[in-house]
Scaffold this motif. Structure first.
Motif, short mmCIF file in Angstrom:
data_model
loop_
_atom_site.label_atom_id
_atom_site.label_comp_id
_atom_site.label_asym_id
_atom_site.label_seq_id
_atom_site.Cartn_x
_atom_site.Cartn_y
_atom_site.Cartn_z
N GLU A 93 0.77 -1.31 0.08
CA GLU A 93 0.07 -0.12 -0.06
C GLU A 93 0.78 1.25 0.00
O GLU A 93 0.64 2.19 -0.66
CB GLU A 93 -0.86 -0.10 1.15
CG GLU A 93 -2.05 -0.73 1.20
CD GLU A 93 -2.88 -0.91 2.39
OE1 GLU A 93 -2.39 -0.90 3.46
OE2 GLU A 93 -4.32 -1.01 2.35
N ILE A 94 1.88 1.09 0.92
CA ILE A 94 2.63 2.38 0.73
C ILE A 94 3.51 2.54 -0.50
O ILE A 94 3.67 3.66 -0.94
CB ILE A 94 3.88 2.11 1.96
CG1 ILE A 94 3.28 2.29 3.44
CG2 ILE A 94 5.09 3.36 1.83
CD1 ILE A 94 4.15 1.98 4.42
N ASN A 95 3.88 1.65 -1.33
CA ASN A 95 4.46 1.57 -2.42
C ASN A 95 3.39 2.27 -3.40
O ASN A 95 3.78 3.11 -4.33
CB ASN A 95 5.18 0.32 -2.97
CG ASN A 95 6.29 0.05 -2.29
OD1 ASN A 95 6.69 0.70 -1.42
ND2 ASN A 95 6.48 -1.65 -2.29
N LYS A 96 2.24 1.84 -3.59
CA LYS A 96 1.18 2.16 -4.37
C LYS A 96 1.15 3.65 -4.06
O LYS A 96 1.01 4.36 -5.09
CB LYS A 96 -0.31 1.49 -4.05
CG LYS A 96 -1.13 1.79 -5.11
CD LYS A 96 -2.40 0.93 -4.59
CE LYS A 96 -3.50 1.02 -5.65
NZ LYS A 96 -4.50 -0.05 -5.22
N LEU A 97 0.97 4.22 -2.76
CA LEU A 97 0.71 5.54 -2.49
C LEU A 97 1.97 6.34 -3.03
O LEU A 97 1.90 7.32 -3.60
CB LEU A 97 0.58 6.00 -1.06
CG LEU A 97 -0.59 5.52 -0.51
CD1 LEU A 97 -0.60 5.56 1.13
CD2 LEU A 97 -1.67 6.47 -0.91
#
Length: 157
Positions: A93-97
């Protein structure tokens, strides 16, 4: 008579974010808190007005979120009221953000702070794109028109 415990739905919204940004995607994140901050949140001593979210070294932080001290906390155990607090999210999720934020004009804003069904403090964050001044004016016009029509219908009955 036994006193029944009434569960209040504690939810703190960042209304300014809805006024200043177009909300694109929403995410849920846990918040890393210290000491008596959970009790302070339960008492409603939270301000999300000027908060923002940043990704620093593959970790995500909420900056400038104000959680006031309780009067009962000892002076030596009081954490800073506006300290940066780490958000707890999965790496994917952090990478997607991070991918979305690297695009031009997209930021991460906190929308609301609440307690989930398991009684844990959660922060709803969203990717957002800034509104122009004319967009804000159009939104205000639409809100006032809706309010006036609802009032007219209410008075008509």
């Amino acid at each position: 008579m036994a006193k029944e415990k009434v569960k209040k739905n504690l939810e703190f919204k960042n209304r300014k974010a809805f006024h200043d940004y177009f909300i694109l995607d929403k995410f849920e994140a846990g918040v890393e808190l210290q000491g008596s901050e959970v009790k302070a949140i339960r008492e409603g001593r939270v301000n999300l007005k000027d908060t923002h979210v940043r990704i620093i070294k593959n970790e995500i932080f909420v900056l400038n979120m104000h959680i006031s001290h309780l009067s009962t906390t000892h002076a030596t155990y009081r954490p800073d009221e506006r300290r940066s607090r780490k958000l707890l999210m999965h790496r994917k999720e952090i990478n997607k953000l991070h991918e979305k934020v690297t695009k031009e004009g997209i930021t991460i804003v906190p929308l609301k702070l609440y307690f989930n069904s398991k009684n844990l403090v959660k922060l709803q964050i969203a990717t957002a794109q800034g509104k122009k001044l004319h967009d804000k004016r159009e939104d205000l016009k639409a809100k006032t028109m809706l309010r006036e029509t609802q009032q007219a219908l209410k008075n008509y009955k």
